[in-house]
Write a protein that holds these residues in place. Structure first.
Motif, PDB file in Angstrom:
ATOM      1  N   SER A   5       0.870  -1.291   0.057  1.00 61.89           N
ATOM      2  CA  SER A   5      -0.121   0.126  -0.080  1.00 61.89           C
ATOM      3  C   SER A   5       0.947   1.168  -0.041  1.00 61.89           C
ATOM      4  CB  SER A   5      -0.901  -0.139   0.996  1.00 61.89           C
ATOM      5  OG  SER A   5      -0.001   0.190   2.409  1.00 61.89           O
ATOM      6  N   ILE A   6       2.019   1.215   0.362  1.00 63.42           N
ATOM      7  CA  ILE A   6       2.887   2.512   0.312  1.00 63.42           C
ATOM      8  C   ILE A   6       3.740   2.622  -0.969  1.00 63.42           C
ATOM      9  CG2 ILE A   6       2.972   2.378   2.997  1.00 63.42           C
ATOM     10  CD1 ILE A   6       5.843   1.298   2.470  1.00 63.42           C
ATOM     11  N   ASN A   7       3.752   1.647  -1.667  1.00 64.63           N
ATOM     12  CA  ASN A   7       4.333   1.737  -3.086  1.00 64.63           C
ATOM     13  C   ASN A   7       3.438   2.433  -4.066  1.00 64.63           C
ATOM     14  OD1 ASN A   7       6.689   0.018  -2.752  1.00 64.63           O
ATOM     15  ND2 ASN A   7       5.341  -2.008  -2.617  1.00 64.63           N
ATOM     16  N   PRO A   8       4.094   3.342  -4.993  1.00 58.75           N
ATOM     17  CA  PRO A   8       3.302   4.149  -5.908  1.00 58.75           C
ATOM     18  C   PRO A   8       2.701   2.978  -6.872  1.00 58.75           C
ATOM     19  CG  PRO A   8       5.521   4.634  -5.853  1.00 58.75           C
ATOM     20  CD  PRO A   8       5.345   3.585  -4.926  1.00 58.75           C
ATOM     21  N   VAL A   9       1.741   3.403  -7.579  1.00 57.83           N
ATOM     22  CA  VAL A   9       0.594   2.420  -8.572  1.00 57.83           C
ATOM     23  C   VAL A   9       1.135   2.887  -9.911  1.00 57.83           C
ATOM     24  CG1 VAL A   9      -1.461   2.039  -9.433  1.00 57.83           C
ATOM     25  CG2 VAL A   9      -0.864   1.808  -6.864  1.00 57.83           C
ATOM     26  N   LEU A  10       1.585   2.054 -10.786  1.00 65.66           N
ATOM     27  CA  LEU A  10       2.006   2.311 -12.105  1.00 65.66           C
ATOM     28  C   LEU A  10       0.712   1.468 -13.101  1.00 65.66           C
ATOM     29  CD1 LEU A  10       4.008   3.350 -14.407  1.00 65.66           C
ATOM     30  CD2 LEU A  10       4.868   1.121 -14.402  1.00 65.66           C
ATOM     31  N   TYR A  11       0.081   2.593 -13.700  1.00 66.33           N
ATOM     32  CA  TYR A  11      -0.925   1.704 -14.767  1.00 66.33           C
ATOM     33  C   TYR A  11      -0.205   1.610 -16.189  1.00 66.33           C
ATOM     34  CZ  TYR A  11      -4.711   2.759 -11.624  1.00 66.33           C
ATOM     35  OH  TYR A  11      -5.646   2.600 -10.284  1.00 66.33           O
ATOM     36  N   SER A  12      -0.029   0.505 -16.694  1.00 62.01           N
ATOM     37  CA  SER A  12       1.025   0.020 -17.706  1.00 62.01           C
ATOM     38  C   SER A  12      -0.055  -0.756 -18.741  1.00 62.01           C
ATOM     39  CB  SER A  12       2.136  -0.560 -17.078  1.00 62.01           C
ATOM     40  OG  SER A  12       3.093  -0.771 -18.220  1.00 62.01           O
ATOM     41  N   GLY A  30      15.708   0.987  -9.443  1.00 62.52           N
ATOM     42  CA  GLY A  30      15.696   0.492  -8.178  1.00 62.52           C
ATOM     43  C   GLY A  30      14.293   0.536  -7.376  1.00 62.52           C
ATOM     44  N   GLN A  31      13.503   1.210  -8.209  1.00 60.55           N
ATOM     45  CA  GLN A  31      12.025   1.501  -7.498  1.00 60.55           C
ATOM     46  C   GLN A  31      11.213   0.308  -7.440  1.00 60.55           C
ATOM     47  OE1 GLN A  31      11.773   4.704  -6.391  1.00 60.55           O
ATOM     48  NE2 GLN A  31      13.922   4.964  -7.079  1.00 60.55           N
ATOM     49  N   ALA A  32      10.171   0.316  -6.662  1.00 57.51           N
ATOM     50  CA  ALA A  32       9.393  -0.859  -6.727  1.00 57.51           C
ATOM     51  C   ALA A  32       7.898  -0.079  -6.587  1.00 57.51           C
ATOM     52  CB  ALA A  32       9.504  -1.447  -5.054  1.00 57.51           C
ATOM     53  N   VAL A  33       7.070  -0.666  -7.628  1.00 58.41           N
ATOM     54  CA  VAL A  33       5.791  -0.002  -7.732  1.00 58.41           C
ATOM     55  C   VAL A  33       4.628  -1.213  -7.855  1.00 58.41           C
ATOM     56  CG1 VAL A  33       6.620   1.981  -9.067  1.00 58.41           C
ATOM     57  CG2 VAL A  33       6.065  -0.375 -10.465  1.00 58.41           C
ATOM     58  N   GLN A  34       3.406  -0.910  -7.687  1.00 61.98           N
ATOM     59  CA  GLN A  34       2.357  -2.013  -7.887  1.00 61.98           C
ATOM     60  C   GLN A  34       1.918  -1.799  -9.373  1.00 61.98           C
ATOM     61  OE1 GLN A  34      -1.138  -2.091  -5.371  1.00 61.98           O
ATOM     62  NE2 GLN A  34      -0.105  -0.368  -4.105  1.00 61.98           N
ATOM     63  N   VAL A  60       0.923   6.552  -9.970  1.00 54.98           N
ATOM     64  CA  VAL A  60       0.102   7.466  -8.764  1.00 54.98           C
ATOM     65  C   VAL A  60       0.846   7.111  -7.467  1.00 54.98           C
ATOM     66  CG1 VAL A  60      -2.038   7.741  -7.408  1.00 54.98           C
ATOM     67  CG2 VAL A  60      -2.155   6.933  -9.861  1.00 54.98           C
ATOM     68  N   LEU A  61       1.511   8.452  -6.940  1.00 45.33           N
ATOM     69  CA  LEU A  61       2.095   8.103  -5.689  1.00 45.33           C
ATOM     70  C   LEU A  61       1.373   7.970  -4.309  1.00 45.33           C
ATOM     71  CD1 LEU A  61       4.839  10.821  -6.273  1.00 45.33           C
ATOM     72  CD2 LEU A  61       4.879   8.437  -6.879  1.00 45.33           C
ATOM     73  N   GLU A  65      -0.154  12.176  -5.653  1.00 45.61           N
ATOM     74  CA  GLU A  65       0.439  12.937  -6.785  1.00 45.61           C
ATOM     75  C   GLU A  65       0.325  12.018  -7.926  1.00 45.61           C
ATOM     76  OE1 GLU A  65       4.361  15.525  -8.099  1.00 45.61           O
ATOM     77  OE2 GLU A  65       4.290  14.494  -6.091  1.00 45.61           O
ATOM     78  N   VAL A  66       0.119  12.663  -9.162  1.00 44.21           N
ATOM     79  CA  VAL A  66      -0.121  11.804 -10.266  1.00 44.21           C
ATOM     80  C   VAL A  66       0.833  12.331 -11.623  1.00 44.21           C
ATOM     81  CG1 VAL A  66      -1.522  11.034 -12.329  1.00 44.21           C
ATOM     82  CG2 VAL A  66      -2.463  11.327  -9.835  1.00 44.21           C
ATOM     83  N   PHE A  67       1.626  11.174 -11.909  1.00 47.87           N
ATOM     84  CA  PHE A  67       2.387  11.497 -13.170  1.00 47.87           C
ATOM     85  C   PHE A  67       1.574  11.076 -14.422  1.00 47.87           C
ATOM     86  CE2 PHE A  67       5.476  11.668  -9.817  1.00 47.87           C
ATOM     87  CZ  PHE A  67       5.904  12.934  -9.950  1.00 47.87           C
ATOM     88  N   GLU A  68       1.401  11.643 -15.514  1.00 48.61           N
ATOM     89  CA  GLU A  68       0.758  11.162 -16.603  1.00 48.61           C
ATOM     90  C   GLU A  68       1.445  11.159 -17.852  1.00 48.61           C
ATOM     91  OE1 GLU A  68      -3.802  12.465 -16.303  1.00 48.61           O
ATOM     92  OE2 GLU A  68      -2.569  14.440 -15.903  1.00 48.61           O
ATOM     93  N   GLN A  69       2.747  11.469 -17.763  1.00 51.13           N
ATOM     94  CA  GLN A  69       3.734  11.461 -18.984  1.00 51.13           C
ATOM     95  C   GLN A  69       4.748  10.528 -18.785  1.00 51.13           C
ATOM     96  OE1 GLN A  69       2.784  12.799 -21.778  1.00 51.13           O
ATOM     97  NE2 GLN A  69       1.000  13.616 -20.909  1.00 51.13           N
TER      98      GLN A  69
END
Length: 221
Positions: A5-12, A30-34, A60-61, A65-69
């Motif tokens: 739940s503390i990892n950012p979410v990456l829609y891919s 070395g990041q970890a994301v959902q 989505v952090l 915060e959301v990064f869309e690019q």
């Protein structure tokens, strides 16, 4: 609170070149994301709530915060952790050159590539002209790769990861032409990525995401 739940979410989307370069940066930093793998024909509400534009990648952090690019996501990843200096942060002049090269490819080459791909798909008589429009960018890369192993030095940079998925696309348009084209350094550069452990991890298949699934954590191992 679970670790997931503390990892950012990456829609891919696995084969989207923009999502691909975002995943490569996340892996190399070395990041970890959902990782939430999508089918764009059936976009989940959670995805559209985070980013109404409805295209991947989207990050989505945990703070909302959301990064869309894709390039924003790449710079976030290396801005958080960059042990191999992908951002070339120790040389501001070279860093600016790198960002200009990425901008050139994002704003000009990708448009030429799409026209070229379309010409091949629809058997357009302008195919050769469309290919030649792309070649000027291949020549630029070839000249750089004659000087060193990667685009800016003998070490990879943000530019390598940002551009490589689109050269991969180009290589598939007219495969025989590409294999015999006068760009051996570009071919070696691309093949080095395609045959790497990193790329195999980035391109691994995951099931399509749904809200009730156990989170899939994507990270370098």
């Amino acid at each position: 609170m679970s670790a997931e739940s503390i990892n950012p979410v990456l829609y891919s989307l696995r084969n989207c070149p923009y999502a691909m370069r975002a995943r490569m940066a996340i892996y190399q930093s070395g990041q970890a994301v959902q990782l939430r793998e999508l089918c764009l024909d059936s976009k989940p509400v959670e995805f559209l709530t985070a980013s109404p534009k409805g295209t991947v990648p989207v990050l989505v952090l945990p703070n909302g915060e959301v990064f869309e690019q894709s390039l924003e996501i790449m710079r976030w990843a290396f801005g958080t952790h960059d042990p191999d200096n992908y951002l070339i942060s120790d040389n501001s002049n070279k860093q600016q050159q790198m960002l200009r090269l990425i901008k050139l490819f994002d704003e000009e080459f990708i448009s030429s590539l799409e026209i070229y791909r379309s010409a091949k798909r629809y058997h357009d008589e302008s195919l050769q002209e469309c290919r030649e429009a792309c070649e000027q960018y291949l020549q630029l890369l070839e000249q750089r790769l004659l000087q060193h192993r990667y685009l800016f030095s003998d070490n990879p940079s943000l530019a390598d990861l940002a551009i490589i998925p689109f050269i991969r696309q180009l290589a598939r348009v007219e495969r025989q032409w590409y294999l015999n084209s006068p760009y051996p350094k570009v071919r070696n550069w691309l093949n080095g990525y395609l045959q790497s452990l990193m790329f195999s991890k980035v391109m691994a298949k995951f099931p399509l995401w749904s809200a009730n699934d156990v989170p899939v954590i994507f990270k370098a191992e």
